[in-house]
Design a protein around this motif. Structure first.
Motif, PDB file in Angstrom:
ATOM      1  N   VAL A   1     -22.198  17.101  22.935  1.00 11.60           N
ATOM      2  CA  VAL A   1     -21.082  17.718  23.371  1.00 11.60           C
ATOM      3  C   VAL A   1     -19.941  17.661  22.778  1.00 11.60           C
ATOM      4  O   VAL A   1     -19.097  18.609  22.585  1.00 11.60           O
ATOM      5  N   LEU A   2     -19.651  16.506  21.951  1.00 15.28           N
ATOM      6  CA  LEU A   2     -18.442  16.555  21.109  1.00 15.28           C
ATOM      7  C   LEU A   2     -18.509  17.528  19.892  1.00 15.28           C
ATOM      8  O   LEU A   2     -17.615  18.193  19.488  1.00 15.28           O
ATOM      9  N   VAL A   3     -20.030  17.622  19.379  1.00 16.04           N
ATOM     10  CA  VAL A   3     -20.101  18.336  18.134  1.00 16.04           C
ATOM     11  C   VAL A   3     -20.047  19.777  18.631  1.00 16.04           C
ATOM     12  O   VAL A   3     -19.459  20.708  18.030  1.00 16.04           O
ATOM     13  N   GLY A   4     -20.682  20.312  19.942  1.00 18.12           N
ATOM     14  CA  GLY A   4     -20.481  21.545  20.343  1.00 18.12           C
ATOM     15  C   GLY A   4     -18.946  21.901  20.744  1.00 18.12           C
ATOM     16  O   GLY A   4     -18.577  22.984  20.472  1.00 18.12           O
ATOM     17  N   GLY A   5     -18.290  20.946  21.220  1.00 10.64           N
ATOM     18  CA  GLY A   5     -16.924  21.124  21.731  1.00 10.64           C
ATOM     19  C   GLY A   5     -16.283  21.562  20.474  1.00 10.64           C
ATOM     20  O   GLY A   5     -15.368  22.484  20.373  1.00 10.64           O
ATOM     21  N   ALA A   6     -16.287  20.863  19.400  1.00  9.73           N
ATOM     22  CA  ALA A   6     -15.722  20.998  18.103  1.00  9.73           C
ATOM     23  C   ALA A   6     -16.007  22.595  17.337  1.00  9.73           C
ATOM     24  O   ALA A   6     -15.276  23.168  16.974  1.00  9.73           O
TER      25      ALA A   6
END
Length: 133
Positions: free
Chosen positions: A78-83
């Protein structure tokens, strides 16, 4: 590894720009800008809501005395996807939404788990504790 990263950070933006210009050609410049803004806002909202759910599940696992390994991988996705969703572009948006949406995130999780397992089995990852205090 550095060569792959340099390639990634030069080729992807060029392809993204090309795609955005093509979309602007087909529709209009304003539509393209609105699309980029809309996916950024929607992506930020999805990442935030999914992140909250994951943090809640991590707390639940920890309160039960369990290691939240699965939820930590979810959090990483989710962190990478959000970025990626905050980065303007079509390819990054597709990958970002795939990482944030739980159903499509499963494929990425399987891949990450397989990579971790492979590195552990081959001895490339050492788990040791070093107390410098």
């Amino acid at each position: 590894m550095l060569g792959k990263l340099i390639l990634l950070f030069t080729i992807i933006p060029i392809v993204e720009l090309f795609l955005l210009f093509k979309i602007a050609e087909i529709t209009s410049g304003l539509t393209t800008i609105l699309l980029v803004i809309l996916t950024g806002i929607l992506g930020a909202y999805l990442a935030k809501s999914e992140g909250r759910l994951i943090l809640m599940r991590i707390r639940t696992d920890l309160n039960r005395g369990q290691m939240p390994a699965n939820e930590l991988i979810n959090g990483l996705c989710v962190l990478v996807g959000g970025a990626l969703l905050l980065t303007p572009g079509i390819i990054t948006d597709i990958i970002g939404f795939s990482l944030v949406i739980p159903l499509t995130r499963m494929a990425f999780k399987r891949y990450i788990k397989a990579k971790f397992s492979e590195k552990i089995r081959s001895g490339q990852v050492n788990f040791y504790y070093r107390d410098d205090d």
